[in-house]
Design a protein around this motif. Sequence first.
Motif, PDB file in Angstrom:
ATOM      1  N   VAL A 155      -2.708 120.523  30.111  1.00 12.13           N
ATOM      2  CA  VAL A 155      -3.969 119.901  30.529  1.00 12.13           C
ATOM      3  C   VAL A 155      -4.377 118.852  29.505  1.00 12.13           C
ATOM      4  O   VAL A 155      -3.946 118.904  28.352  1.00 12.13           O
ATOM      5  N   GLU A 194     -11.965 120.389  29.338  1.00  9.53           N
ATOM      6  CA  GLU A 194     -12.709 120.094  30.564  1.00  9.53           C
ATOM      7  C   GLU A 194     -11.826 120.199  31.809  1.00  9.53           C
ATOM      8  O   GLU A 194     -12.313 120.458  32.908  1.00  9.53           O
ATOM      9  N   ASP A 195     -10.515 120.028  31.650  1.00  7.48           N
ATOM     10  CA  ASP A 195      -9.599 120.182  32.787  1.00  7.48           C
ATOM     11  C   ASP A 195      -9.511 121.631  33.261  1.00  7.48           C
ATOM     12  O   ASP A 195      -9.118 121.889  34.394  1.00  7.48           O
ATOM     13  N   ASP A 226     -11.964 123.487  33.953  1.00  5.26           N
ATOM     14  CA  ASP A 226     -12.928 123.602  35.053  1.00  5.26           C
ATOM     15  C   ASP A 226     -12.297 123.218  36.386  1.00  5.26           C
ATOM     16  O   ASP A 226     -12.568 123.831  37.416  1.00  5.26           O
ATOM     17  N   THR A 227     -11.449 122.192  36.378  1.00  4.30           N
ATOM     18  CA  THR A 227     -10.785 121.744  37.600  1.00  4.30           C
ATOM     19  C   THR A 227      -9.888 122.837  38.169  1.00  4.30           C
ATOM     20  O   THR A 227      -9.792 123.006  39.387  1.00  4.30           O
ATOM     21  N   LEU A 228      -9.256 123.593  37.291  1.00 10.45           N
ATOM     22  CA  LEU A 228      -8.361 124.661  37.740  1.00 10.45           C
ATOM     23  C   LEU A 228      -9.119 125.838  38.346  1.00 10.45           C
ATOM     24  O   LEU A 228      -8.560 126.608  39.128  1.00 10.45           O
ATOM     25  N   ASP A 243     -11.047 126.337  40.775  1.00  6.15           N
ATOM     26  CA  ASP A 243     -11.570 125.937  42.078  1.00  6.15           C
ATOM     27  C   ASP A 243     -11.913 127.163  42.926  1.00  6.15           C
ATOM     28  O   ASP A 243     -11.561 128.296  42.571  1.00  6.15           O
TER      29      ASP A 243
END
Length: 82
Positions: free
Chosen positions: A43, A47-48, A50-52, A54
Amino acid sequence: MRHLRDIAHPQFRISVFAWNNKFIVKFENGMLEQTYKISELDVAGPEDVDTLLDPPFLEQVSRRFQEMDADWGASMERNGVS
């Protein structure tokens, strides 16, 4: 292990840590917990993470907590522990 932040969620506590070139995402629900380790190379930054997290992934985490609780309860029942 360094605590980076908590992520608000209505059902369980989500904590993000940095340790040993990994981001560690810990989910806690009562006495149960699930931990996921993500290599910093996978990543761009914390902050990435958070994207994971979902909605489909979080739903699976919730189901897994239910399964863990059922497994634990079944073991206690089988072994006469109350």
